[in-house]
Design an enzyme around this catalytic site. Structure first.
Site, short mmCIF file in Angstrom:
data_model
loop_
_atom_site.label_atom_id
_atom_site.label_comp_id
_atom_site.label_asym_id
_atom_site.label_seq_id
_atom_site.Cartn_x
_atom_site.Cartn_y
_atom_site.Cartn_z
NE ARG A 106 13.04 -33.35 66.05
CZ ARG A 106 12.65 -32.08 66.01
NH1 ARG A 106 11.78 -31.69 65.10
NH2 ARG A 106 13.11 -31.19 66.85
CB THR A 110 16.51 -36.61 57.48
OG1 THR A 110 16.41 -37.45 58.65
CG2 THR A 110 17.77 -36.99 56.72
CG ASP A 202 14.41 -30.52 73.76
OD1 ASP A 202 13.87 -31.34 74.55
OD2 ASP A 202 15.04 -30.88 72.77
CG ASP A 205 17.12 -30.78 76.56
OD1 ASP A 205 17.49 -31.92 76.89
OD2 ASP A 205 17.58 -30.16 75.57
#
Ligand code: URA
Length: 211
Positions: A106, A110, A202, A205
């Protein structure tokens, strides 16, 4: 398959395990184990309408024709890297499945998806694809992954996630109304950083212990 379906998997076992996964102090090993267990339970729902074929077998008493699913026709498509955490549980249930990988990252500015890896088994036009990524956030990665996957012309596509944001579902189905989504929860929204809230943080993670 009818248009733009979202299957919310509300089974108490899935919901219970998801609650444990959301807790911020849960250890990496516990998070990973729970994701594997939810993967197994969700595989049960996702494969509910998969075609079966009758094969002849012998019970201790007589021969009979009995249904089996064509496991080797199933391909799990892992969106790297968090999708890999889902795979183990799914393979417990369908051990004969093939596995494809799509690598997307990602762009932090943006929030759009950039591809760096793509590998599928041969003969995709004869296979049912089940795309795995725990978090359907903006939907940009999911849209890009399914765009690429459709180039291989699989027989069917299902998209499986653990959590979805309403924005992600809307974006995904604006591009792929023909692909049903299976999710354990639809959370409130995305925050300014593109994270699902309340969410679980996340996923990559937390699966791999990289933070
Ligand atoms: N990816 C994650 O791992 N978590 C989010 O909340 C959004 C995207």
């Amino acid at each position: 398959m009818s248009e733009a379906q979202v299957h919310l998997i509300s089974h108490p076992l899935v919901q219970h395990k998801l609650t444990l996964m959301r807790q911020k102090d849960r250890s990496t090993s516990s998070f990973r184990r729970l994701l594997g267990e939810i993967g197994m339970l969700m595989a049960y729902e996702v494969t509910r309408d998969m075609p079966t074929q009758l094969i002849e077998i012998e019970t201790p008493l007589e021969t009979m024709r009995s249904p089996v699913i064509e496991g080797r026709k199933t391909v799990f498509v892992v969106i790297m890297r968090a999708g890999a955490g889902f795979l183990e549980g799914m393979l417990e249930v369908i051990p004969g499945a093939r596995v494809g990988h799509i690598g997307l990252y990602r762009d932090p500015k943006t929030l759009t998806a950039v591809e760096y890896y793509f590998k599928m088994p041969h003969g995709m036009n004869d296979r049912d694809a089940i795309v795995l990524d725990p978090m359907l956030a903006t939907g940009n990665s999911a849209v890009a992954a399914v765009d690429r996957l459709k180039e291989t012309r699989p027989r069917s596509i299902r998209y499986v996630c653990l959590l979805a944001a309403p924005e992600g579902i809307k974006n995904f189905h604006a591009h792929h109304p023909d692909v049903p989504i299976y999710t354990a929860a639809i959370d409130r929204a995305l925050n300014d950083h593109g994270y699902i809230v309340p969410g679980l943080g996340d996923a990559g993670d937390r699966i791999f212990g990289t933070k």
